[in-house]
Design a protein around this motif. Structure first.
Motif, short mmCIF file in Angstrom:
data_model
loop_
_atom_site.label_atom_id
_atom_site.label_comp_id
_atom_site.label_asym_id
_atom_site.label_seq_id
_atom_site.Cartn_x
_atom_site.Cartn_y
_atom_site.Cartn_z
N VAL A 269 102.28 -38.83 17.98
CA VAL A 269 101.02 -38.26 18.44
C VAL A 269 99.98 -38.40 17.34
N THR A 270 98.73 -38.33 17.70
CA THR A 270 97.66 -38.42 16.71
C THR A 270 97.46 -37.08 16.03
N ASP A 271 96.78 -37.14 14.90
CA ASP A 271 96.44 -35.91 14.19
C ASP A 271 95.61 -34.99 15.08
N ALA A 272 94.66 -35.57 15.81
CA ALA A 272 93.80 -34.76 16.68
C ALA A 272 94.60 -34.10 17.79
N GLU A 273 95.56 -34.83 18.36
CA GLU A 273 96.39 -34.26 19.42
C GLU A 273 97.23 -33.10 18.90
N ALA A 274 97.77 -33.26 17.69
CA ALA A 274 98.59 -32.18 17.11
C ALA A 274 97.75 -30.95 16.83
N ARG A 275 96.54 -31.15 16.30
CA ARG A 275 95.67 -30.01 16.00
C ARG A 275 95.28 -29.26 17.27
N LYS A 276 94.97 -30.02 18.33
CA LYS A 276 94.61 -29.37 19.59
C LYS A 276 95.80 -28.60 20.17
N ALA A 277 96.98 -29.18 20.09
CA ALA A 277 98.17 -28.50 20.59
C ALA A 277 98.42 -27.21 19.81
N PHE A 278 98.20 -27.26 18.50
CA PHE A 278 98.36 -26.07 17.66
C PHE A 278 97.41 -24.96 18.11
N ARG A 279 96.15 -25.31 18.30
CA ARG A 279 95.18 -24.30 18.71
C ARG A 279 95.51 -23.74 20.09
N ASP A 280 95.95 -24.61 21.00
CA ASP A 280 96.30 -24.14 22.34
C ASP A 280 97.50 -23.20 22.31
N LEU A 281 98.49 -23.52 21.48
CA LEU A 281 99.65 -22.64 21.37
C LEU A 281 99.23 -21.27 20.83
N THR A 282 98.34 -21.28 19.85
CA THR A 282 97.92 -20.02 19.23
C THR A 282 97.03 -19.20 20.16
N LEU A 283 96.03 -19.85 20.75
CA LEU A 283 95.01 -19.12 21.50
C LEU A 283 95.40 -18.87 22.96
N ASP A 284 96.12 -19.81 23.57
CA ASP A 284 96.47 -19.68 24.99
C ASP A 284 97.86 -19.09 25.21
N SER A 285 98.82 -19.52 24.39
CA SER A 285 100.20 -19.04 24.56
C SER A 285 100.55 -17.91 23.59
N HIS A 286 99.62 -17.61 22.67
CA HIS A 286 99.79 -16.49 21.72
C HIS A 286 101.03 -16.69 20.84
N LEU A 287 101.25 -17.93 20.41
CA LEU A 287 102.40 -18.27 19.58
C LEU A 287 101.92 -18.86 18.26
N VAL A 288 102.36 -18.27 17.16
CA VAL A 288 102.06 -18.81 15.84
C VAL A 288 103.19 -19.76 15.45
N VAL A 289 102.84 -21.00 15.16
CA VAL A 289 103.85 -22.02 14.89
C VAL A 289 103.47 -22.83 13.66
N GLU A 290 104.44 -23.60 13.17
CA GLU A 290 104.19 -24.58 12.14
C GLU A 290 103.66 -25.86 12.79
N ALA A 291 103.13 -26.74 11.94
CA ALA A 291 102.57 -27.98 12.45
C ALA A 291 103.60 -28.81 13.22
N GLN A 292 104.86 -28.82 12.76
CA GLN A 292 105.89 -29.61 13.44
C GLN A 292 106.05 -29.17 14.89
N SER A 293 105.96 -27.88 15.13
CA SER A 293 106.08 -27.38 16.49
C SER A 293 104.92 -27.85 17.36
N ALA A 294 103.74 -27.88 16.78
CA ALA A 294 102.58 -28.36 17.52
C ALA A 294 102.73 -29.83 17.90
N ILE A 295 103.36 -30.61 17.04
CA ILE A 295 103.61 -32.02 17.35
C ILE A 295 104.48 -32.13 18.59
N ALA A 296 105.50 -31.27 18.70
CA ALA A 296 106.38 -31.31 19.87
C ALA A 296 105.61 -30.98 21.15
#
Length: 330
Positions: A269-296
């Motif tokens: 995945v691209t850096d931008a895709e990972a960053r967006k996934a990270f923000r969505d997990l935090t703001l929409d799913s209320h989950l704090v994760v590491e960057a590796q999790s956002a990549i998944a």
């Protein structure tokens, strides 16, 4: 005593040992680690293009990472004498605290060789657990990962990636996924060293053979994708990105035969895709994760998986506060 474990022969031996395991080995591990690891929730996310994505939340383990599974399965099978003599590992921060917690009831001494730029939150946790820390630059630390040579022959070296009992412990995630979601057909797992994804893939083959298991990486730091392209491990120059800093890395040679046999492929995945996934997990799913999790999660949202039932494994949630704030402000 630490021993060198590398090369094609060692990799083939590891592959054959792990690939031969049946479902019983992973079910037994689930029981063995139950005093340390919880059955983590599998949470729904909004459907995309007709597919269904669920999140396997290993970030909600008490240690903040899946690593408690592999650490506990290793520690619970070591002799009291070995534990008293001491254990040494090389860890970027998640394996060592899991070892410390699993080994605490046995009075185990633990020494951890750690990259000097590891997340501050992980370093603080290790110190609070009484782990003895030895810092290295990334290149020196990676040499220990490859050779197991720490200069501490009196202690038993436990590798964070390729301990057979550790890989089996990781596979307990697949047992839970198969039980929690009978319709699952795809699992996406962050790639760090390969112990997590190979354990899940091997266990899934034993309990639900039709499910495809993919590793995922971020562009610019994708040694597994490079290995699949070349047909063997190659060294890549890691570019600074959301998940990691600069450096050189390759797939551990001992892990390559197992990864090559067990995985359906690698998704980048691209850096931008990972960053967006990270923000969505935090703001929409209320989950704090590491960057590796956002990549998944980013990989699970790829158009390649349209119409499938996809589980993304959120491998950990130990992230520095400053890094969390910076990622959300991006």
């Amino acid at each position: 005593m630490a021993t060198e474990q590398s090369g094609e022969d060692a990799g083939i031996q590891l592959r054959d040992r792990i690939a031969a395991l049946g479902a019983e080995a992973f079910h037994d591990a689930s029981v063995r680690i139950s005093q340390h690891a919880v059955v983590t929730p599998l949470l729904d996310t909004p459907a995309i293009d007709g597919r269904r994505i669920r999140l396997k939340c290993e970030n909600l383990q008490a240690t903040g990472s899946f690593k408690i599974r592999c650490a506990a399965n290793v520690i619970e099978q070591l002799s009291p004498e070995t534990l008293r003599r001491g254990v040494v590992t090389a860890s970027a921060g998640n394996f060592a605290p899991a070892l410390a917690i699993a080994g605490a009831p046995h009075g185990m001494r633990l020494i951890c060789h750690i990259p000097e730029k590891s997340a501050a939150v992980k370093v603080a946790k290790l110190r609070a657990l009484g782990v003895e820390l030895v810092f290295h630059d990334f290149e020196a630390w990676w040499r220990i990962m490859q050779t197991r040579d720490t200069g501490m022959p009196e202690a038993t070296f436990l590798h964070p990636v390729c301990e057979p009992n550790g890989i089996v412990g990781n596979g307990t995630i697949a047992i839970e996924l198969a039980d929690e979601w009978p319709e699952i057909d795809t699992v996406i797992v962050p790639f760090g060293g390969g112990g997590l994804v190979s354990g899940i893939a091997t266990a899934m083959r034993a309990v639900r053979a039709g499910v495809k298991v993919y590793a995922c990486e971020i562009e610019g730091a994708a040694p597994l994708a490079a290995a699949f392209a070349a047909g063997h491990p190659v060294t890549v120059d890691r570019q600074p990105n959301f998940a990691s800093g600069p450096g050189r890395q390759s797939v551990l040679e001992i892990m390559w035969p197992l990864l090559r046999e067990m995985l359906a492929g690698v998704i980048t995945v691209t850096d931008a895709e990972a960053r967006k996934a990270f923000r969505d997990l935090t703001l929409d799913s209320h989950l704090v994760v590491e960057a590796q999790s956002a990549i998944a999660y980013a990989a699970a949202r790829s158009a390649d998986h349209s119409g499938r039932n996809v589980a993304a494994v959120l491998s950990g949630g130990n992230i520095d506060r400053d890094a969390l704030v910076a990622a959300l402000a991006d």
